[in-house]
Design a protein around this motif. Structure first.
Motif, PDB file in Angstrom:
ATOM      1  N   SER A 136     -10.686   2.124 -28.300  1.00  0.00           N
ATOM      2  CA  SER A 136     -10.894   3.392 -28.904  1.00  0.00           C
ATOM      3  C   SER A 136     -10.527   4.591 -27.827  1.00  0.00           C
ATOM      4  N   GLY A 137      -9.807   5.491 -28.538  1.00  0.00           N
ATOM      5  CA  GLY A 137      -9.210   6.597 -27.744  1.00  0.00           C
ATOM      6  C   GLY A 137      -7.922   6.370 -27.306  1.00  0.00           C
ATOM      7  N   PRO A 138      -7.353   7.092 -26.437  1.00  0.00           N
ATOM      8  CA  PRO A 138      -6.109   7.013 -26.011  1.00  0.00           C
ATOM      9  C   PRO A 138      -5.585   5.795 -25.423  1.00  0.00           C
ATOM     10  N   SER A 139      -4.840   4.921 -26.138  1.00  0.00           N
ATOM     11  CA  SER A 139      -4.453   3.532 -25.620  1.00  0.00           C
ATOM     12  C   SER A 139      -2.983   3.222 -26.123  1.00  0.00           C
ATOM     13  N   LEU A 140      -2.334   2.194 -25.455  1.00  0.00           N
ATOM     14  CA  LEU A 140      -1.057   1.921 -25.747  1.00  0.00           C
ATOM     15  C   LEU A 140      -1.245   1.315 -27.138  1.00  0.00           C
ATOM     16  N   GLY A 141      -0.132   1.713 -27.978  1.00  0.00           N
ATOM     17  CA  GLY A 141       0.215   1.460 -29.476  1.00  0.00           C
ATOM     18  C   GLY A 141      -0.473   2.256 -30.479  1.00  0.00           C
ATOM     19  N   ASP A 142      -1.395   3.217 -29.972  1.00  0.00           N
ATOM     20  CA  ASP A 142      -1.694   4.185 -30.958  1.00  0.00           C
ATOM     21  C   ASP A 142      -0.648   4.838 -31.871  1.00  0.00           C
ATOM     22  N   GLN A 143      -0.812   5.050 -32.820  1.00  0.00           N
ATOM     23  CA  GLN A 143       0.360   5.810 -33.520  1.00  0.00           C
ATOM     24  C   GLN A 143      -0.147   6.825 -34.578  1.00  0.00           C
ATOM     25  N   GLN A 144       0.999   7.665 -34.823  1.00  0.00           N
ATOM     26  CA  GLN A 144       0.959   8.633 -36.019  1.00  0.00           C
ATOM     27  C   GLN A 144       2.197   8.532 -36.840  1.00  0.00           C
ATOM     28  N   VAL A 145       2.137   8.460 -38.015  1.00  0.00           N
ATOM     29  CA  VAL A 145       3.109   8.462 -38.928  1.00  0.00           C
ATOM     30  C   VAL A 145       2.666   9.384 -40.014  1.00  0.00           C
ATOM     31  N   GLY A 146       3.730  10.514 -40.256  1.00  0.00           N
ATOM     32  CA  GLY A 146       3.365  11.693 -41.237  1.00  0.00           C
ATOM     33  C   GLY A 146       4.508  11.991 -41.710  1.00  0.00           C
ATOM     34  N   SER A 147       4.296  12.815 -42.801  1.00  0.00           N
ATOM     35  CA  SER A 147       5.703  13.576 -43.608  1.00  0.00           C
ATOM     36  C   SER A 147       5.000  15.000 -43.962  1.00  0.00           C
ATOM     37  N   GLY A 148       5.918  15.824 -44.365  1.00  0.00           N
ATOM     38  CA  GLY A 148       5.401  16.991 -44.985  1.00  0.00           C
ATOM     39  C   GLY A 148       6.891  18.098 -45.042  1.00  0.00           C
ATOM     40  N   VAL A 149       6.493  19.334 -45.220  1.00  0.00           N
ATOM     41  CA  VAL A 149       7.579  20.139 -45.751  1.00  0.00           C
ATOM     42  C   VAL A 149       8.006  21.072 -44.598  1.00  0.00           C
TER      43      VAL A 149
END
Length: 153
Positions: A51-64
């Motif tokens: 848990s917390g910042p670690s290798l492999g953490d990801q964000q996937v997003g989309s918007g305008v």
């Protein structure tokens, strides 16, 4: 961590917004600077173990993408944490695209969990097929960022 990843995602979206305003010719003919805002409509954060910042953490997003309040395009991005140092400091890589009426702009680069980001414009299609330059992003909140896109031929 979640807030930092969202901010990173917004930073990536900014370059796309700028590209959407550079229209009218077959390619980018002269330097252009665009002032835009981007806002997430969807975002998913994956907190890999531990848990917390670690290798492999990801964000996937989309918007305008908006200019002066009017929608000028859409964007999507993916950011991955690829380095974690002492004290919870981390770095990551983000890649994304912006879609406009006359083509796409792609961008990418390093981010480090603060509220200011600079990414490289890596290419494009349509009116942006010769695009290069930089996108400067300042996160205003977890869902919104101010973007200055500097495009050059």
């Amino acid at each position: 961590m979640r807030r930092k990843l969202v901010a990173i995602g917004l930073a990536i979206v900014a370059p796309l917004m700028v590209a959407g305003f550079a229209s009218g010719s077959a390619d980018i003919q002269a330097p252009r600077t665009m002032h835009l805002t981007v806002a997430f409509e969807q975002a998913t954060l994956v907190d890999a173990a531990p848990s917390g910042p670690s290798l492999g953490d990801q964000q996937v997003g989309s918007g305008v993408i908006r200019r002066n309040g009017s929608k000028v395009g859409d964007f999507a991005l993916t950011c991955t944490v690829d380095a974690v140092g002492s004290g919870g400091h981390w770095g990551g890589t983000c890649n994304g695209w912006g879609k406009f009426a006359d083509g796409y702009v792609t961008f990418g680069g390093e981010t480090g969990g603060n509220d200011r980001h600079t990414f490289a414009v890596t290419g494009g299609t349509g009116s942006y097929r010769n695009a290069r330059g930089q996108v400067h992003v300042t996160d205003l909140s977890q869902k919104k960022s101010r973007v200055v896109l500097e495009l050059i031929p």
